[in-house]
Scaffold this active site. Structure first.
Site, mmCIF file in Angstrom:
data_model
loop_
_atom_site.group_PDB
_atom_site.id
_atom_site.type_symbol
_atom_site.label_atom_id
_atom_site.label_comp_id
_atom_site.label_asym_id
_atom_site.label_seq_id
_atom_site.Cartn_x
_atom_site.Cartn_y
_atom_site.Cartn_z
ATOM 1 N N GLU A 188 58.980 27.218 3.528
ATOM 2 C CA GLU A 188 59.569 28.555 3.402
ATOM 3 C C GLU A 188 59.609 29.202 4.806
ATOM 4 O O GLU A 188 58.649 29.050 5.587
ATOM 5 C CB GLU A 188 58.625 29.344 2.476
ATOM 6 C CG GLU A 188 58.934 30.781 2.209
ATOM 7 C CD GLU A 188 57.839 31.422 1.302
ATOM 8 O OE1 GLU A 188 56.752 30.826 1.106
ATOM 9 O OE2 GLU A 188 58.092 32.523 0.791
ATOM 10 N N LYS A 220 64.498 33.026 -3.726
ATOM 11 C CA LYS A 220 63.192 33.112 -4.390
ATOM 12 C C LYS A 220 63.218 34.184 -5.483
ATOM 13 O O LYS A 220 63.565 35.346 -5.225
ATOM 14 C CB LYS A 220 62.132 33.444 -3.338
ATOM 15 C CG LYS A 220 60.704 33.449 -3.829
ATOM 16 C CD LYS A 220 59.757 33.673 -2.640
ATOM 17 C CE LYS A 220 58.302 33.528 -3.023
ATOM 18 N NZ LYS A 220 57.415 33.609 -1.833
ATOM 19 N N CYS A 268 57.786 28.745 -2.975
ATOM 20 C CA CYS A 268 56.388 29.175 -3.002
ATOM 21 C C CYS A 268 55.958 29.742 -4.352
ATOM 22 O O CYS A 268 55.886 29.016 -5.319
ATOM 23 C CB CYS A 268 56.123 30.129 -1.843
ATOM 24 S SG CYS A 268 54.394 30.002 -1.294
ATOM 25 N N VAL A 317 49.147 30.757 0.570
ATOM 26 C CA VAL A 317 47.941 31.445 1.025
ATOM 27 C C VAL A 317 46.793 31.285 0.024
ATOM 28 O O VAL A 317 45.634 31.360 0.397
ATOM 29 C CB VAL A 317 48.206 32.945 1.283
ATOM 30 C CG1 VAL A 317 49.133 33.118 2.456
ATOM 31 C CG2 VAL A 317 48.774 33.649 0.075
ATOM 32 N N MET A 318 47.109 31.042 -1.243
ATOM 33 C CA MET A 318 46.065 30.827 -2.245
ATOM 34 C C MET A 318 45.819 29.322 -2.374
ATOM 35 O O MET A 318 46.699 28.520 -2.086
ATOM 36 C CB MET A 318 46.502 31.408 -3.589
ATOM 37 C CG MET A 318 46.717 32.914 -3.544
ATOM 38 S SD MET A 318 46.822 33.654 -5.188
ATOM 39 C CE MET A 318 48.270 32.872 -5.850
HETATM 40 C C1 ACM Z 1 54.116 32.905 -1.097
HETATM 41 O O1 ACM Z 1 54.799 33.015 -2.107
HETATM 42 N N1 ACM Z 1 54.660 32.683 0.087
HETATM 43 C C2 ACM Z 1 52.661 33.015 -1.161
#
Ligand code: ACM
Length: 267
Positions: free
Chosen positions: A39, A111, A144, A171-172
């Site tokens: 991304e 997205k 993501c 990030v998670m």
């Molecule tokens: C994300 O959706 N970039 C954490």
């Protein structure tokens, strides 16, 4: 059999020339038929505000990142997917992913499920998940945080996707494990291409988890990257495996669904 690659990068915010050169170097280091980049791989992730997104955004398929993807996909005679901030003529700003096949634009995915501060930066994608035939199979793009809604991958599976093209800045720590389930419950492949490092800007800091992953329809992790190195992971796969939805003689995964009982999903 085709070779699929996840390109794990280490971008610097706002330094597109450097980030594109990094991506090109990694892609040229590994022969493959399908390359998936993260991304927002050319810009970095942590924008200050929507105005900054607007400055760095581009139109599909004519912007600088898209032309880079088009040219490299022609050079490699391959499919290349990568994330970029998309600007539309009517002022829309989307967290998008572009797919090019041997120089030809195939798709621009927006997205659908924005994450955290992205609500301040982008408009949420307004188009249903769609599958795109290509020289490397039927591809289902998602970006993501779309992973946390199993509906995204399910819609792509129902539309015939063989490979989930998953461009991420994670990030998670849960997604890579969740993709094992996304693949198992839909019997398809997934290429999850993540970045490493972090962005530190405007008093905020964010760190990304790496561990890009290629996952098989039986949930096997075919390849997994490190948490802290820019690198390429590759797997050779028979994409037709994703067409076999027969779990045993009496259970076909998709035909066994009971959509008449799932009304809550669309309410
Ligand atoms: C994300 O959706 N970039 C954490």
């Amino acid at each position: 059999m085709i070779r699929i690659a996840a390109i794990q990068t280490d971008p610097r915010f706002g330094d597109a020339a450097r980030n594109l050169a990094e991506a090109a170097g990694l892609i040229r280091s590994a022969p493959a038929d399908l390359y998936v980049l993260p991304e927002l791989f050319a810009t970095g992730y942590l924008f200050r505000d929507r105005d900054e997104v607007a400055e760095l955004a581009e139109e599909f398929p004519t912007g600088v990142t898209c032309r880079f993807l088009a040219d490299l996909s022609a050079e490699r005679r391959a499919v290349i997917a990568g994330g970029f901030p998309e600007r539309t003529r009517d002022g829309g700003l989307y967290n998008s992913g572009a797919l090019f096949d041997r120089g030809r634009p195939v798709a621009c995915y927006r997205k659908i499920h924005l994450f955290d501060n992205e609500w301040d930066w982008f408009d949420a994608g307004d188009l249903s998940p769609r599958v795109h035939p290509s020289s490397s199979g039927r591809l289902g793009p998602l970006i993501c945080f779309d992973w946390i809604y199993p509906e995204t991958a399910r819609c792509l599976a129902l539309a015939g996707a063989q490979i989930l093209v998953h461009m991420v800045n994670l990030v998670m720590p849960y997604c890579q494990d969740a993709m094992v389930t996304r693949c198992l419950e839909n019997r398809l492949f997934a290429v999850t291409a993540n970045r490493i490092g972090g962005d530190r800007r405007g008093g905020r800091e964010i760190t990304f988890t790496g561990q890009s992953q290629i996952t098989a329809p039986d949930g096997q992790r075919l390849a997994r990257a490190s948490a802290d190195r820019a690198e390429v992971i590759v797997a050779e796969v028979d994409v037709a495996e994703a067409d076999n939805k027969q779990i045993n003689p009496r259970n076909d995964l998709l035909r066994g669904r009971r959509p008449g009982l799932y009304g809550q999903l669309t309410e």
